[in-house]
Design a protein around this motif. Structure first.
Motif, PDB file in Angstrom:
ATOM      1  N   GLY A   1       0.805  -1.215   0.000  1.00 43.37           N
ATOM      2  CA  GLY A   1       0.000   0.000   0.000  1.00 43.37           C
ATOM      3  C   GLY A   1       0.832   1.255   0.000  1.00 43.37           C
ATOM      4  N   ALA A   2       2.153   1.155  -0.061  1.00 46.87           N
ATOM      5  CA  ALA A   2       3.006   2.348  -0.020  1.00 46.87           C
ATOM      6  C   ALA A   2       3.171   2.945  -1.412  1.00 46.87           C
ATOM      7  N   PHE A   3       3.433   4.233  -1.453  1.00 39.66           N
ATOM      8  CA  PHE A   3       3.805   4.913  -2.683  1.00 39.66           C
ATOM      9  C   PHE A   3       5.319   4.830  -2.834  1.00 39.66           C
ATOM     10  N   ILE A   4       5.778   4.586  -4.041  1.00 41.66           N
ATOM     11  CA  ILE A   4       7.206   4.647  -4.342  1.00 41.66           C
ATOM     12  C   ILE A   4       7.466   6.031  -4.912  1.00 41.66           C
ATOM     13  N   ARG A  50       1.956   4.330  -7.260  1.00 41.42           N
ATOM     14  CA  ARG A  50       1.424   3.165  -6.550  1.00 41.42           C
ATOM     15  C   ARG A  50       0.544   2.413  -7.535  1.00 41.42           C
ATOM     16  N   PRO A  51       0.680   1.086  -7.616  1.00 40.61           N
ATOM     17  CA  PRO A  51      -0.155   0.329  -8.554  1.00 40.61           C
ATOM     18  C   PRO A  51      -1.643   0.563  -8.282  1.00 40.61           C
ATOM     19  N   GLY A  52      -2.381   0.796  -9.349  1.00 36.94           N
ATOM     20  CA  GLY A  52      -3.819   1.013  -9.229  1.00 36.94           C
ATOM     21  C   GLY A  52      -4.211   2.426  -8.851  1.00 36.94           C
ATOM     22  N   ASP A  53      -3.242   3.314  -8.629  1.00 39.89           N
ATOM     23  CA  ASP A  53      -3.504   4.706  -8.263  1.00 39.89           C
ATOM     24  C   ASP A  53      -2.940   5.620  -9.341  1.00 39.89           C
ATOM     25  N   THR A 185       9.051  -1.181 -13.712  1.00 40.07           N
ATOM     26  CA  THR A 185       7.634  -1.489 -13.556  1.00 40.07           C
ATOM     27  C   THR A 185       7.351  -1.595 -12.059  1.00 40.07           C
ATOM     28  N   ILE A 186       6.199  -1.104 -11.692  1.00 44.46           N
ATOM     29  CA  ILE A 186       5.785  -1.169 -10.295  1.00 44.46           C
ATOM     30  C   ILE A 186       4.549  -2.049 -10.242  1.00 44.46           C
ATOM     31  N   GLU A 187       4.687  -3.173  -9.577  1.00 44.65           N
ATOM     32  CA  GLU A 187       3.597  -4.134  -9.480  1.00 44.65           C
ATOM     33  C   GLU A 187       3.312  -4.423  -8.018  1.00 44.65           C
TER      34      GLU A 187
END
Length: 189
Positions: A1-4, A50-53, A185-187
């Motif tokens: 749930g974290a933002f990179i 963030r994935p999905g955001d 890629t951020i998954e």
């Protein structure tokens, strides 16, 4: 749930970045600029994913007027404030990624990260790897949009930088494109 979050710095003086333009053959346009001794705008920006955001971009400006005793660059406290502002805006844990700039390695920032390890993890990019940082793409977009634009004074430069960065902030496809250009890629896990 974290933002990179990928952080980087850029700067712009009164001399505009060069770019291509249209002109009649043999009549190259010349724009005279009063840029000598006019100061500089430094920008610290962070691209958050963030994935999905939808992606987010936050920035902080430092205006250097060339006055005696005025700081030329960001201090460790400015970076700490940028991290806190991003955390408050995103309301989520952060994985903070940045380069090996000397001020990023300050012991005060390491202490701050240790005190806030419940919501903050800090990682450094390898040396000489700007192609892995999506924030570099943001600076490329900014410089390209400012090409051949001559600001009359430092206040005009600040206005145009803020306007161009706001345009980037409200175009998530541009921020996503900067991540895609890095081949990262951020998954979700």
């Amino acid at each position: 749930g974290a933002f990179i979050c990928f952080e980087d710095e850029a700067g712009q003086g009164l001399s505009p970045p060069k770019g291509r333009t249209w002109a009649p053959r043999g009549a190259r346009p010349v724009v005279r600029v009063r840029g000598a001794g006019g100061g500089r705008v430094s920008i610290a920006g962070v691209a958050c994913y963030r994935p999905g955001d939808r992606p987010h971009f936050y920035y902080q400006l430092l205006i250097y007027h060339r006055r005696k005793g005025e700081p030329k660059g960001f201090s460790w406290m400015d970076y700490r404030d940028l991290i806190i502002a991003a955390h408050r805006q995103l309301a989520a844990p952060l994985v903070w990624v940045w380069d090996n700039l000397n001020i990023h390695l300050a012991p005060q920032l390491a202490d701050f990260a240790e005190e806030n390890k419940a919501w903050l993890r800090v990682y450094r990019l390898p040396a000489y790897a700007p192609d892995m940082n999506p924030a570099e793409g943001i600076w490329s977009l900014l410089k390209r949009s400012m090409a051949n634009f001559a600001a009359a004074d430092l206040d005009g430069l600040v206005r145009i930088v803020k306007r161009k960065l706001k345009k980037i902030q409200y175009r998530p496809h541009l921020i996503n494109g900067c991540l895609a250009a890095t081949d990262l890629t951020i998954e979700p896990w």
